[in-house]
Design an enzyme around this catalytic site. Structure first.
Site, short mmCIF file in Angstrom:
data_model
loop_
_atom_site.label_atom_id
_atom_site.label_comp_id
_atom_site.label_asym_id
_atom_site.label_seq_id
_atom_site.Cartn_x
_atom_site.Cartn_y
_atom_site.Cartn_z
N CYS A 181 4.63 5.70 2.01
CA CYS A 181 4.94 7.01 1.42
C CYS A 181 6.03 7.70 2.24
CB CYS A 181 3.68 7.85 1.30
SG CYS A 181 3.86 9.24 0.16
N HIS B 50 0.11 4.20 -1.51
CA HIS B 50 -0.80 4.09 -0.36
C HIS B 50 -1.70 2.86 -0.51
CE1 HIS B 50 -0.14 8.06 1.62
NE2 HIS B 50 0.31 8.37 0.40
N GLU C 190 -3.40 1.31 1.65
CA GLU C 190 -4.59 1.34 2.51
C GLU C 190 -5.85 1.73 1.75
OE1 GLU C 190 -2.65 5.49 3.18
OE2 GLU C 190 -2.04 3.43 2.68
#
Length: 535
Positions: free
Chosen positions: A381, A506, A508
């Site tokens: 990001c 994102h 993750e």
């Protein structure tokens, strides 16, 4: 009929209610049950989107675009599910819904009160989860500690829920802390006794007490807690500090938590501890001590590691998949904190998401260091924005920057998304949730994903400025991931670098201990391979 397990906390906050909840869910899931989860946050904020990471840790984004508490990340990682945004209930959501109904006249002129209107709304929100999916068991974690003023309406609603659903369909788990006093040389059970007494005063009697402690407690202490708190001794569960949070389900299962929940809720399961064998193998791979790789996370919220909890866990997952151990070094992105001595010890650099101008120059310095020294670098990001800006500055656009950090820029290579420019409110207004990304062939991303199309979660207002697409690609920047219409740039890479990848989304949030995210697996491997080649 859906069963409910309610998890409350006492003594102190941040003792691991979320991990306890997720661990119980993991145990039940290995027995073939479909498990959902809810996190209740008693603050008045509508969601977690505008909360400072220093106060509340990271903001976890669900696939449907809700900005939620970080515990939903734990649930998703342990249960390997994708939870809807309504799995996060806040006081703000409850009160707004009730007020909206009152304005529409739904209460027929009644005086709107905490009981029954607020408590009924809480119960309705909880019941929407099993209605949305065919869950066998739903975990409900109440944030904070028993005795908090803001938690009282929720405790009352949960007490009512028990009566309405029936004793055999709902159980309470109370998580407490058993401190060890070094001066006295012993554990103290009095805080647990008082916390349980406080819970009982609300009309809730716990069926299980989970005792968190720094070291294992003795059988005699369990007996004492059982006697004073009026629960069976086998329902007093000890979860001492573990090497990794993923070990907690194994610790709890050794104390027969699954068997007890099965009997208490009449689940009629065939209990087979070997169902946790695969999870145990995952834990063993995570606990591996060598070989090692060191990854530096360059951020500005490093004083509270929970600000980057999903990134840290995703790095652990990626390392375990490669059969190595990862050492995560959190480095302050303020320029004064960045020096070559710190950076020289790193095998890989990760620049996470974030907002605001503070620490930006330090992140840009980290990108420059990675480029010059051929260190694998991963930007997420805002991290991708830093990679684009620094690449642009190196290639003829010395004033390149993001319009997030100033107006009337000469070279705004990162600019606000068009649909964001007229938005005034801050909360819940970014590009949020899962969006489709088209992957280019012959790219790092393609090699990692092994797919042509992926869906990843977003949380941003700014994006790659297409006005600079031709200029930057002519100097070697590869745009390897785009929206299906090729308009939004989702992934950037460099071919003449060991591993240089930035993504607008994102990744993750989708990583799991037993199903790590492909980009993290690829990044950690590159960091280790680069270290090996240098040695």
């Amino acid at each position: 009929m859906t069963k409910y397990i309610i998890i409350t906390g006492g003594v102190v906050s941040s003792i691991g209610k979320g991990i306890t909840s997720a661990s119980i869910g993991r145990i039940l899931r290995t027995y073939g049950l479909k498990v959902g989860a809810i996190k209740i946050d008693p603050y008045l904020n509508w969601d977690s989107g505008t909360l400072n990471p220093y106060q509340h840790g990271e903001v976890f984004v669900t696939y449907d675009g809700m900005e939620t508490d970080l515990d939903l990340g734990h649930y998703e990682r342990f249960l390997d599910v994708e939870l809807p945004g309504m799995s996060n209930i806040t006081t703000g959501k409850v009160y707004q819904s009730v007020i909206d109904k009152e304005r529409k006249g739904d209460f027929l002129g009644a005086c709107v009160q905490i009981i029954p209107h607020i408590t009924d709304e809480i119960k309705e929100m909880i019941r929407k989860i099993p209605e949305s999916d065919d869950y066998d068991v739903v975990l409900v974690e109440l944030g904070g500690t028993v005795g908090d003023i803001e938690s009282q309406p929720f405790l009352e609603a949960l007490r009512q829920l028990r009566n309405e659903e029936g004793h055999e369909n709902l159980m309470f788990v109370h998580v407490t802390f058993v401190p060890y006093l070094g001066a006295a040389g012993e554990f103290k059970t009095k805080p647990t006794q008082h916390s349980t007494k406080e819970l009982r005063s609300t009309g809730i009697i716990p069926d299980m007490i989970v005792c968190r402690s720094e070291k294992p407690i003795t059988k005699s202490l369990k007996e004492k807690i059982a006697n004073f708190c009026d629960v069976p001794e086998f329902a007093v569960i000890n979860t001492p500090n573990a090497t990794t949070i993923y070990e907690v389900p194994l610790i709890m299962e050794k104390e027969n938590v699954g068997e007890y929940v099965n009997k208490r809720l009449n689940l009629n399961l065939t209990i087979n501890p070997s169902n946790l064998d695969n999870w145990k193998k995952t834990v063993e791979s995570i606990k591996k001590d060598s070989p090692e790789v060191t990854i530096g996370v360059i951020g500005k919220y490093i004083e509270l590691e929970d600000s980057y909890i999903s990134i840290k866990e995703a790095l652990i997952h990626g390392a375990a998949a490669n059969g190595i151990k990862v050492n995560v070094e959190f480095i302050n992105s303020d320029v004064d904190s960045l020096d070559e001595k710190k950076l020289s010890k790193l095998n890989g650099i990760l620049i996470p998401g974030g907002f605001g101008e503070r620490g930006i120059e330090g992140k840009l310095e980290a990108v420059e260091y990675a480029i010059v020294n051929n260190i694998p670098i991963f930007g997420i990001c805002l991290g991708m924005h830093m990679m684009v800006i620094q690449f642009a500055r190196r290639n003829g656009l010395e004033k390149a920057n993001s319009s997030e950090f100033g107006e009337k820029l000469k070279s705004p290579v990162i600019d606000m998304m068009e649909e964001q420019k007229k938005i005034k409110n801050m909360g819940g207004t970014m590009r949020l949730g899962a969006y489709e990304c088209k992957i280019s062939p012959d790219s790092l991303a393609k090699a990692a994903y092994k797919e042509d199309t992926v869906y990843e979660r977003h949380r941003h207002r700014y994006e790659f400025n297409n006005d600079y697409k031709e200029k930057l690609t002519s100097h070697g920047l590869k745009l390897s991931g785009t929206s299906p219409d090729d308009f939004l740039i989702e992934i950037v890479e460099l071919d003449d670098h060991p591993w240089f990848l930035g993504c607008q989304f994102h990744p993750e949030f989708k990583s799991r201990p037993d199903r790590p995210h492909p980009l993290f697996v690829s990044f950690v491997k590159a960091a280790y391979d680069t270290q090996y080649s240098k040695n």
